[in-house]
Motif scaffolding. Structure first.
Motif, PDB file in Angstrom:
ATOM      1  N   CYS A   1       0.839  -1.192   0.000  1.00 29.35           N
ATOM      2  CA  CYS A   1       0.000   0.000   0.000  1.00 29.35           C
ATOM      3  C   CYS A   1       0.876   1.245   0.000  1.00 29.35           C
TER       4      CYS A   1
ATOM      5  N   SER B   1      -0.759   7.380  -4.061  1.00 30.49           N
ATOM      6  CA  SER B   1      -0.694   7.342  -5.515  1.00 30.49           C
ATOM      7  C   SER B   1       0.668   7.847  -5.985  1.00 30.49           C
TER       8      SER B   1
ATOM      9  N   SER C   1       2.689  -0.020  -8.466  1.00 34.53           N
ATOM     10  CA  SER C   1       2.513  -0.736  -9.746  1.00 34.53           C
ATOM     11  C   SER C   1       3.861  -1.011 -10.385  1.00 34.53           C
TER      12      SER C   1
ATOM     13  N   GLN D   1      -6.008  -4.239 -12.880  1.00 35.95           N
ATOM     14  CA  GLN D   1      -7.240  -3.482 -12.683  1.00 35.95           C
ATOM     15  C   GLN D   1      -8.229  -3.740 -13.832  1.00 35.95           C
TER      16      GLN D   1
ATOM     17  N   GLU E   1      -4.343  -3.740  -7.910  1.00 37.96           N
ATOM     18  CA  GLU E   1      -5.638  -3.070  -7.730  1.00 37.96           C
ATOM     19  C   GLU E   1      -6.761  -3.760  -8.497  1.00 37.96           C
TER      20      GLU E   1
ATOM     21  N   THR F   1      -9.663  -4.565  -7.736  1.00 41.73           N
ATOM     22  CA  THR F   1     -11.055  -4.154  -7.496  1.00 41.73           C
ATOM     23  C   THR F   1     -11.290  -2.675  -7.753  1.00 41.73           C
ATOM     24  N   SER F   2     -10.253  -1.934  -8.141  1.00 44.40           N
ATOM     25  CA  SER F   2     -10.454  -0.482  -8.152  1.00 44.40           C
ATOM     26  C   SER F   2     -11.245   0.009  -9.363  1.00 44.40           C
ATOM     27  N   ALA F   3     -11.437  -0.844 -10.385  1.00 41.56           N
ATOM     28  CA  ALA F   3     -12.265  -0.421 -11.514  1.00 41.56           C
ATOM     29  C   ALA F   3     -13.712  -0.899 -11.361  1.00 41.56           C
TER      30      ALA F   3
ATOM     31  N   VAL G   1     -17.080  -5.345  -5.502  1.00 40.21           N
ATOM     32  CA  VAL G   1     -15.747  -5.475  -4.911  1.00 40.21           C
ATOM     33  C   VAL G   1     -15.685  -6.721  -4.032  1.00 40.21           C
TER      34      VAL G   1
ATOM     35  N   THR H   1      -3.299  -3.015  -3.252  1.00 40.83           N
ATOM     36  CA  THR H   1      -4.717  -2.715  -3.086  1.00 40.83           C
ATOM     37  C   THR H   1      -4.915  -1.584  -2.095  1.00 40.83           C
ATOM     38  N   HIS H   2      -6.013  -0.856  -2.306  1.00 40.95           N
ATOM     39  CA  HIS H   2      -6.415   0.173  -1.346  1.00 40.95           C
ATOM     40  C   HIS H   2      -7.448  -0.379  -0.367  1.00 40.95           C
ATOM     41  N   GLU H   3      -7.752  -1.669  -0.482  1.00 46.05           N
ATOM     42  CA  GLU H   3      -8.749  -2.284   0.406  1.00 46.05           C
ATOM     43  C   GLU H   3      -8.083  -2.623   1.734  1.00 46.05           C
TER      44      GLU H   3
END
Ligand SMILES: Nc1ncnc2c1ncn2[C@@H]1O[C@H](COP(=O)(O)OP(=O)(O)OP(=O)(O)O)[C@@H](O)[C@H]1O
Ligand SMILES: [Mg+2]
Length: 262
Positions: free
Chosen positions: A51, A54, A59, A104, A182, A184-186, A192, A213-215
């Motif tokens: 994590c 941005s 990535s 993504q 990521e 799930t980010s799209a 999700v 991931t941001h989750e």
């Protein structure tokens, strides 16, 4: 692993070597240094969540593992194989075929059915017989909860379903580890959960995973280790409880408090 696929693979490394080993990795885009002296390892069976803010290089880091990004210096071993050693495209493709990667965007082939999408690489790259590949693809579709969609085309599926097909497609190559950037980010929020649940069950089955991931709830529940990145460096590596309850690096503290503020 089926006998059909075993003979076409590079040998696996010893059990006690890390699955992914980053040693002094430096990466530049032109005159911008995107990764600085990254040293880290993903052990076999471990789930690592990466994590960070941005642009911090998450990535870039995960894409060096299957050499979608070249590095300037350092060494990266995947299952004992030196991914960035000089090699021809055939050798690189062979190594890449062992590394499951879910992005993504799902990138399914629109003109192929779900089943054909999953069967494509095993039959084309590994030479698995179609009947064998079909059985395996059906098992994988059941595993991701989509057995009833085998004949559908990607455009007929929701984003969450397409991403679960993308995971099944990666698993069809029987990779020793899976990378997620990521995934799930799209997706719309209501989809999700279904993708995270497939990832959670993979982790519970012992799959080695590196996930950007941001989750953060997923990270907290599923990760064995959390890596926090900023400005191309891993500033903190910690167990999830320690990271979320008591982050050490000032930048990590700020990142978490900003997340909570939102
Ligand atoms: N192809 C490229 N050419 C030049 N600079 C790049 C390229 N790709 C990424 N960068 C830069 O490298 C840095 C790291 O980018 P990266 O995409 O790895 O960040 P990230 O942590 O994945 O961000 P996000 O959370 O937004 O996905 C950023 O400053 C980005 O602008
Ligand atoms: Mg990114």
């Amino acid at each position: 692993m089926t006998p059909d696929t075993a003979q076409r693979r590079p040998p696996a490394a010893a059990e006690d070597t890390p699955m992914i080993l980053f040693s002094n990795i430096n990466k530049w885009y032109g005159d911008y240094q995107a990764l600085t002296n990254v040293n880290a390892e993903v052990k076999r069976g471990e789930v690592v969540v990466v994590c960070g803010p941005s642009g911090s290089g998450k990535s870039t880091l995960i894409r060096t593992v299957n050499r979608l990004e070249e590095i300037k210096s350092g060494q990266l071993l995947f299952d004992g194989h030196d991914i960035h050693a000089p090699m021809g495209s055939a050798a690189l493709n062979k190594l890449r075929s062992r590394i499951g990667f879910v992005f993504q965007s799902f990138n399914l082939f629109p003109h192929l059915s779900v089943l054909e999408n999953i069967m494509l690489s095993p039959t084309r790259v590994l030479g698995v017989k179609r009947a064998v590949a079909r059985d395996k693809a059906m098992q994988l579709l059941e595993r991701v909860g989509l057995a009833n969609k085998a004949g559908a085309y990607p455009a007929q599926l929701s984003g969450g379903q397409q991403q679960r097909v993308a995971i099944a497609r990666a698993l069809a190559m029987e990779p020793p580890a899976m990378l997620f950037d990521e995934p799930t980010s799209a997706l719309d929020p209501e989809m999700v959960g279904e993708v995270l649940s497939v990832m959670r069950s993979l982790a519970n089955e012992g799959m080695t995973m590196m996930c950007v991931t941001h989750e953060m709830n997923f990270a907290r529940e599923v990760a064995d280790r959390v890596w926090f990145m900023d400005a191309g460096q891993i500033l903190e590596k910690a167990d999830p409880e320690a990271f979320f309850c008591n982050p050490q690096h000032p930048r990590a503290k700020r990142f978490l408090s900003d997340l909570r503020a939102h």
